[in-house]
Scaffold this motif. Structure first.
Motif: not given
Lengths: 85, 414
Positions: B127, B129, B271-272, B274-275, B278-279, B287
């Protein structure tokens, strides 16, 4: 137990390193400019790779890649690819 | 394996506890990592139930998208779909993953339904950032494209270049490490320079960098001296290249040394992972996602494996080749874990081609093994194409780059 037994017969994992090769080397059915390794005789593949290692065969990337493997690993990889369709 | 050992192994595997006849593996993300993993998992005999969760009906590949930007390739050549993946027995679920419950081994989809899994593979890519670079948010990307996820952004940057008058200034900014495709900004600068040289020769290209060193640096710099003298200027971190803020209203890049106004501005932002990473609780404070180098299982959440750009894969770069190689090692490890056997210590390869111009290619390669919990370069192997090479070798590597794209998309998507 009977129902579970087949799960334990999963396809033998390729020897270390072998599964990376198909990132560049396509099956024989796909026509690309990179040589096909699937189904080639293992002795032939080993000979090529050792020529890449010792610099007697012109190379682009294979001379750099083969140096990450021992002769025993190269042998195992060649045997596995020789058996692939 | 003796019968008693088989029984013990079978009883130890988690899917037995759920009384499922066939284990289920859910893969989130249908790029080079996820689609490869899903297909490779189907090699099991009998094959496990494999579900690929991917909301987009088509995938637009990043490798070679720099050629699209430079007008050398149609974006249709970048697109793949999941028909062959599905035909191979993977259940493709065209939805986004909304949540992961690692304790209960379930994924919640966008429509609220849930999928239970025995093993989960996350291959969510990157994703942007947003906000990590002051001034750069989603609205700013409509004026100053990143084009670091291929698709509409790729076409936006291409259109801006086409609309620019001869004599314009193109500014690119490259981020600090780590980010997707380490040599990508430099290939992009090269191919935009090629476009300018051949179509708008009075233009300039400025590449502002948050680093002092980069992938294939000597090869790129030699190519720039030869092909684009006076046209392409690289500004290193030490020379004031680090961009500290962008302003989409004026299309400008600020550094500690001054402000550069662009006619076309391309921000390659921080960048980090993909979301969903983290979820799912598999991303750390950086990240990105720490993983075991043998199984690619998360070091933070058991039962979840992370592959591709989202993973912290040690010395392996964030490349399509690496994602594809990791996917196969991960899939084989999962099949072995489900069968109650111990995966062998893997070896992984990366090969990455870049183009400095059409017919002018070079590569970096590496071979990796686990050392102290990280995938590590095997000494004496790998490295870049020779610096002093004839044009014929550059042409041959450009041909191999093209072949690589055909092969890897065929293996990944069928």
């Amino acid at each position: 137990m009977l129902a579970l037994a087949p799960l334990l017969l999963c396809a033998a994992a390729p020897p270390p390193g072998a599964s990376s090769c198909s990132g560049c080397h396509a099956p024989a059915s796909a026509k690309t400019d990179v040589p096909v390794i699937a189904g080639q005789p293992a002795d032939h593949l080993v000979a090529l790779l050792e020529e890449f290692r010792n610099g007697t065969r012109p190379a682009t990337v294979m001379n750099r890649i083969v140096k990450g493997f021992t002769p025993e690993q190269v042998q195992a990889i060649a045997v596995w690819w020789a058996a692939q369709p | 394996m003796r019968r008693r050992a088989i029984l013990a192994a079978a009883l130890a595997t988690p899917f037995i506890a759920r009384a499922q006849a066939v284990p289920r593996i859910v893969v989130i993300g249908g790029g080079f990592g996820g689609a490869t993993a899903a297909r490779w998992l189907r090699r099991g005999d009998p094959a496990p139930d494999v579900v690929l969760v991917e909301p987009n009906p088509t995938f637009t590949a990043c490798p070679f998208s720099n050629e699209v930007i430079a007008g050398l390739r149609d974006i249709a050549a970048q697109r793949c779909d999941y028909r062959a993946v599905a035909a191979g027995g993977v259940r493709v679920v065209p939805q986004a993953a909304a949540a992961v419950d690692a304790a209960n081994r379930s994924v919640t989809l966008a429509d609220g339904s849930t999928l239970h899994y025995d093993r989960l593979v996350l291959s969510p890519g990157i994703d942007i950032a947003w906000g990590a670079l002051p001034g750069y948010d989603e609205a700013a990307a409509e004026r100053m494209p990143h084009a670091w996820k291929a698709g509409e952004q790729t076409l936006l940057l291409k259109q801006q270049l086409e609309a620019m008058a001869d004599g314009g200034v193109v500014v690119l900014s490259a981020p600090a490490n780590p980010y997707r495709c380490p040599p990508g900004p430099y290939e992009r600068a090269s191919l935009i320079a090629y476009y300018l040289k051949t179509r708008k020769p009075h233009s300039k290209l400025l590449l502002l960098d948050a680093k002092d060193a980069f992938s294939k640096q000597k090869l790129f710099q030699a190519a720039w001296t030869k092909l684009y003298p006076g046209l392409l200027e690289w500004v290193s971190l030490s020379d004031g290249g680090k961009v500290t803020r962008v302003d989409p209203a004026t299309n400008s890049f600020e550094t500690d040394f001054g402000t550069h106004k662009a006619d076309v501005g391309n921000v390659i932002p921080p960048q980090r992972a993909g979301h969903i990473a983290a979820l799912a609780g598999v991303a750390d404070r950086s990240g990105w996602c720490p993983i075991d180098p043998v199984t690619l299982e998360s070091k933070l959440q058991p039962g979840i494996h992370v592959i591709g750009d989202a993973a912290i894969a040690g010395a392996m770069p964030k490349s399509a080749f690496a994602a594809n190689a990791q996917a196969k090692v991960c899939a084989d490890a999962i099949l072995q874990l489900l069968a109650g056997t111990t995966p062998a210590e893997p070896r992984l390869i990366n090969t990455c081609y870049s183009l400095a111009a059409p017919g002018y290619g070079f590569s970096v390669a590496g071979v990796y093994r686990p050392v102290n919990g990280l995938l590590t370069d095997i000494e004496g192997a790998g490295g870049t194409s020779p610096l002093d090479a004839p044009d014929s070798l550059r042409a041959q590597e450009a041909t191999y780059a093209d072949a690589w794209f055909k092969t890897i998309t065929h293996e990944t998507f069928g």
